[in-house]
Design an enzyme around this catalytic site. Structure first.
Site, short mmCIF file in Angstrom:
data_model
loop_
_atom_site.label_atom_id
_atom_site.label_comp_id
_atom_site.label_asym_id
_atom_site.label_seq_id
_atom_site.Cartn_x
_atom_site.Cartn_y
_atom_site.Cartn_z
N ARG A 122 0.91 -1.15 0.14
CA ARG A 122 -0.01 0.08 0.10
C ARG A 122 1.02 1.26 0.03
O ARG A 122 0.66 2.38 -0.64
CB ARG A 122 -0.93 -0.13 1.29
N HIS A 126 0.62 4.11 -3.06
CA HIS A 126 0.22 5.41 -2.46
C HIS A 126 1.24 6.51 -3.01
O HIS A 126 1.09 7.59 -3.18
CB HIS A 126 -0.34 5.57 -1.17
N HIS A 255 -5.61 -7.20 -3.79
CA HIS A 255 -6.41 -7.31 -2.58
C HIS A 255 -6.58 -8.67 -2.01
O HIS A 255 -7.27 -8.99 -1.02
CB HIS A 255 -7.79 -6.87 -2.95
N TRP A 287 -10.13 -10.21 2.66
CA TRP A 287 -11.06 -10.51 1.20
C TRP A 287 -10.73 -11.94 0.96
O TRP A 287 -11.54 -12.31 0.23
CB TRP A 287 -10.19 -9.58 0.11
N THR A 288 -9.74 -12.43 1.71
CA THR A 288 -9.39 -13.97 0.90
C THR A 288 -9.16 -14.74 2.37
O THR A 288 -8.94 -14.15 3.30
CB THR A 288 -8.19 -13.98 0.08
N ASP A 295 -2.50 -14.83 -4.55
CA ASP A 295 -2.78 -15.83 -5.67
C ASP A 295 -3.84 -15.23 -6.06
O ASP A 295 -3.99 -14.04 -6.28
CB ASP A 295 -2.96 -17.19 -5.11
N ASP A 316 -14.34 -3.49 -5.32
CA ASP A 316 -14.45 -5.04 -5.85
C ASP A 316 -15.69 -5.56 -6.51
O ASP A 316 -15.34 -6.16 -7.69
CB ASP A 316 -14.14 -5.81 -4.54
#
Length: 396
Positions: A122, A126, A255, A287-288, A295, A316
């Protein structure tokens, strides 16, 4: 001959609450400012790989130094734990190749001990993501120029929490003075992707740093996570950078790493079965399932929408709702190899946006992209049992 001056300064604590859109002002035109101990809430940015609260004393370059003399030898103020000291200024701002390689090894150790892959990615994004292709002049055009180390830009709402990433990287910057901040930010992000099991990125280095806070971009150039028209907003922001629909979708795949925390960003759940025991500090919504493994599961999980413990932001969901985005999102959900290829190209392109390189062609530190590659070993994740020691602190 001008010298660099290392100072150890103290500063009174700032109020714990900040207005997200406020721009920091510096009192005293000739004084250097250092970021005191602070606690910042996470942003609502599209690049909202969440971070934990921490404190930092950060570099402040002397406002007396005019950016018109950027390529000349000059005095520079920098924080050092060793008190006062001086070193000769370098002949140019190009990073030293050997120091870049050594800094990368230190970053790998940092990743193994702190699980800070998401916030380092990030940080790099940014710093580069402020680029405006319609502005030719450097550094007014924004981009990967190290400006994110300054308080005025750190206080932008989208950058809340990135003070923690700077705290993590500052000791490495102190150790390798021949590496610019702009390069260090991009090196850290690229290394984080690769160490999390992602593709090898075709990176180059030699980025020149801006010299002072007056060269930071204005607030509002970074994307938001929940705009009224998510697809239109993503295009507005990324097209301004010179990126296309394929690159927008590929970059969104990052993400697959990280978590969001409602007390900091306003998004996500306080905790889920995947985050309640870490790795690192528990909590937040990912998110996962394996949110420190790079992946293509991000695309699979958004497409299926079967698990309420996994986060889906409006930006998303737009990847499978917008017809153009959907073509790429569907492809990446089915084909990880294609995703890795497109992501590697998009990440490298993003990392170069707006940068001024010295030498102009940049510095490549990997002769062979796959040389020395190690097999990725996923971290252990929560399944209701504590699998990671409680003392490990996370900056994800």
């Amino acid at each position: 001959m001008a010298e660099r001056v290392f100072l150890t300064l103290s500063s009174p604590p700032l109020p714990s609450q900040h207005t997200p859109t406020a721009m920091a002002l510096f009192s005293g035109a000739a004084s250097a400012r250092i970021i005191p101990s602070v606690s910042l809430s996470s942003s609502r940015s599209f690049f909202s790989l969440s971070s934990s609260s921490s404190s930092l004393q950060c570099l402040r370059s002397s406002p007396r130094i005019s950016h018109l003399f950027l390529n000349q030898r000059r005095a520079e103020v920098r924080v050092s734990s060793g008190g006062y000291g001086t070193v000769s200024a370098p002949k140019s701002f190009a990073s030293d190749p050997d120091q870049l390689k050594s800094a990368r090894e230190d970053i790998k150790e940092l990743l193994r001990s702190k699980f800070c892959h998401p916030i380092l990615i990030r940080l790099g994004w940014h710093d580069a993501g402020t680029y405006n292709k319609n502005i030719e002049e450097w550094p007014q055009r924004g981009g990967a120029n190290g400006s994110l180390r300054f308080e005025i830009e750190l206080k932008h709402a989208a950058n809340a929490g990135l003070v923690n990433a700077l705290k993590l990287l500052q000791p490495i910057k102190d150790k390798y003075s021949g590496v610019t901040y702009a390069d260090l930010f991009q090196l850290a992000g690229a290394t984080a992707v690769e160490e999390a099991g992602g593709p090898k990125l075709p990176m180059k280095y030699g980025r020149v740093d801006v010299s002072g806070p007056e060269q930071c971009p204005e607030e509002g150039r970074l994307p938001d996570a929940g705009p009224p028209s998510p697809a239109d907003h993503l295009r507005q922001v990324f097209y301004r950078m010179g990126l296309n629909d394929k690159e927008i979708v590929a970059l969104s795949g990052a993400h697959t790493l990280g978590r969001a925390r409602p007390d900091r960003s306003g998004w996500g759940k306080p905790e889920t079965k995947y985050t309640k025991d870490g790795p690192g500090a528990p909590g937040g919504q990912s998110w996962t399932v394996q949110w420190l493994k790079f992946d293509n599961s991000y695309f699979k999980d958004i497409k299926e929408k079967k698990d309420e413990d996994l986060l889906i932001l409006p930006t998303d969901a737009a990847l499978f709702e917008d017809p153009s985005f959907k073509v790429y999102a569907e492809k990446y959900a089915e084909d990880q190899e294609t995703f890795f290829k497109d992501y590697a190209e998009a990440h490298a392109k993003l990392s170069n946006l707006g940068a001024k390189f010295d030498p102009p062609e940049g510095i490549v530190i990997d002769e062979s992209p796959n040389a020395g590659a190690e097999k990725f070993v996923a971290a252990k994740y929560s399944t209701g049992k504590v699998l990671i020691s409680a003392h490990i602190k996370s900056y994800d």
